[in-house]
Design a protein around this motif. Structure first.
Motif, short mmCIF file in Angstrom:
data_model
loop_
_atom_site.label_atom_id
_atom_site.label_comp_id
_atom_site.label_asym_id
_atom_site.label_seq_id
_atom_site.Cartn_x
_atom_site.Cartn_y
_atom_site.Cartn_z
N UNK A 153 7.30 8.08 2.62
CA UNK A 153 6.46 6.89 2.38
C UNK A 153 7.32 5.70 1.96
N UNK A 154 8.27 5.94 1.05
CA UNK A 154 9.13 4.85 0.57
C UNK A 154 10.02 4.30 1.67
N UNK A 155 10.49 5.16 2.57
CA UNK A 155 11.36 4.71 3.66
C UNK A 155 10.61 3.74 4.59
N UNK A 156 9.37 4.11 4.96
CA UNK A 156 8.58 3.22 5.81
C UNK A 156 8.24 1.94 5.05
N UNK A 166 0.83 -1.21 0.00
CA UNK A 166 0.00 0.00 0.00
C UNK A 166 0.86 1.25 0.00
N UNK A 167 1.90 1.27 0.83
CA UNK A 167 2.78 2.44 0.90
C UNK A 167 3.54 2.66 -0.40
N UNK A 168 4.02 1.58 -1.00
CA UNK A 168 4.73 1.72 -2.27
C UNK A 168 3.78 2.19 -3.38
N UNK A 169 2.53 1.74 -3.33
CA UNK A 169 1.55 2.21 -4.33
C UNK A 169 1.31 3.71 -4.16
N UNK A 170 1.20 4.18 -2.91
CA UNK A 170 1.05 5.62 -2.66
C UNK A 170 2.29 6.37 -3.13
N UNK A 171 3.48 5.79 -2.87
CA UNK A 171 4.72 6.40 -3.35
C UNK A 171 4.74 6.52 -4.86
N UNK A 172 4.25 5.50 -5.56
CA UNK A 172 4.20 5.54 -7.03
C UNK A 172 3.24 6.63 -7.51
N UNK A 173 2.11 6.79 -6.82
CA UNK A 173 1.16 7.85 -7.18
C UNK A 173 1.78 9.23 -6.97
N UNK A 174 2.50 9.39 -5.87
CA UNK A 174 3.19 10.67 -5.63
C UNK A 174 4.25 10.92 -6.71
#
Length: 273
Positions: free
Chosen positions: A184-187, A140-148
């Motif tokens: 986001x990517x770090x977490x 989920x976090x990586x998907x949000x990172x990709x959207x950003x």
């Protein structure tokens, strides 16, 4: 209950479609209703409670837990929305809703049409359930990172072309988006590391065999290496801008191939649980 959950999913699909129409209308400058951040945030919170019932209700089947491709995708997107909604208390996350709302519509519809048949007994083992939860949080976090990253690319190109659009005036500054993306990517990287390590442990303990050298494992490790290289490059060499965007999107594609790609092939093409 059987008829209630599909009806709830259809209601949510229409609600997310209405929100998509609302946000896209404001982006294009022809919305019928004024923006009200507090009302939108409250409405989304109520929808997330209903969304949780729609997503996790069908997954619980007596002593089995269904983790088919449709259910898995819907659960990941619910987590993404929950993270987005929670971050709304602390950060300006404008722009992400243009991706999130249509994605919620699509995944809920996909879960209704293609729920999948993969049933897992061991989610009632608390440690294994935690492993699954951590892995979904990482995705989920990586998907949000990709959207950003996509928003950053969009904003950067518009600024270079000197195109003034309504969306540009609503987005956070480019540096704020970049800082948020790396947070986001770090977490996500920490959680993905824990997922890979615990996956090896549970392969031995739950399945009774060492971790196999599979397509899923290979792409999972590749994505871990790519995100690790990006974070190291950021710390040591100050990587940013398009370099960071490319690495983020490439790492996310590898992660998609590792998890969603393998599920789609196994369940929808080969029809294996």
């Amino acid at each position: 209950m059987t008829g209630f959950l599909p009806a709830l999913s259809l209601t949510l699909i229409m609600a997310y479609a209405a929100l998509s129409w609302h946000f896209i209308g404001h982006w294009k400058g022809h919305a019928r209703f004024a923006r009200n951040a507090r009302a939108e945030h409250t409405l989304l919170g109520l929808m997330l409670l209903m969304h949780a019932v729609a997503v996790f209700g069908p997954m619980l089947q007596g002593q089995l837990v269904a983790l088919g491709v449709g259910h898995a995708l819907a659960a990941v997107v619910w987590l993404m929305l929950t993270i987005y909604w929670t971050c709304g208390f602390f950060y300006r996350v404008e722009g992400l809703q243009l991706f999130m709302m249509p994605l919620a519509c699509l995944t809920l519809a996909f879960a209704l049409l293609f729920p999948g048949s993969h049933a897992v007994h061991d989610l009632f083992n608390p440690a294994f359930a935690l492993h699954i939860l951590v892995s979904m949080l990482a995705y989920s976090l990586f998907a949000i990172g990709a959207m950003l990253a996509i928003l950053m690319l969009w904003l950067e190109r518009a600024l270079h072309a000197r195109r003034a659009t309504r969306l540009l005036s609503q987005l956070p500054p480019l540096l704020s988006l970049e800082r948020m993306m790396f947070q986001v990517l770090s977490v996500g990287f920490v959680l993905l590391t824990a997922t890979l390590i615990s996956g090896v442990v549970f392969s031995e303990e739950v399945l009774g065999r060492p971790a196999a050298f599979t397509h899923k494992t290979v792409f999972g490790v590749i994505s871990w290496l790519m995100f690790g290289a990006l974070l190291l490059g950021r710390q040591r060499y100050g990587w940013r801008g398009r370099v960071a965007i490319r690495w983020t999107l490439a790492g996310f594609v590898a992660l998609l191939l590792a998890y969603i790609g393998s599920k789609v092939v196994l369940e929808l093409i080969l029809h294996r649980g």
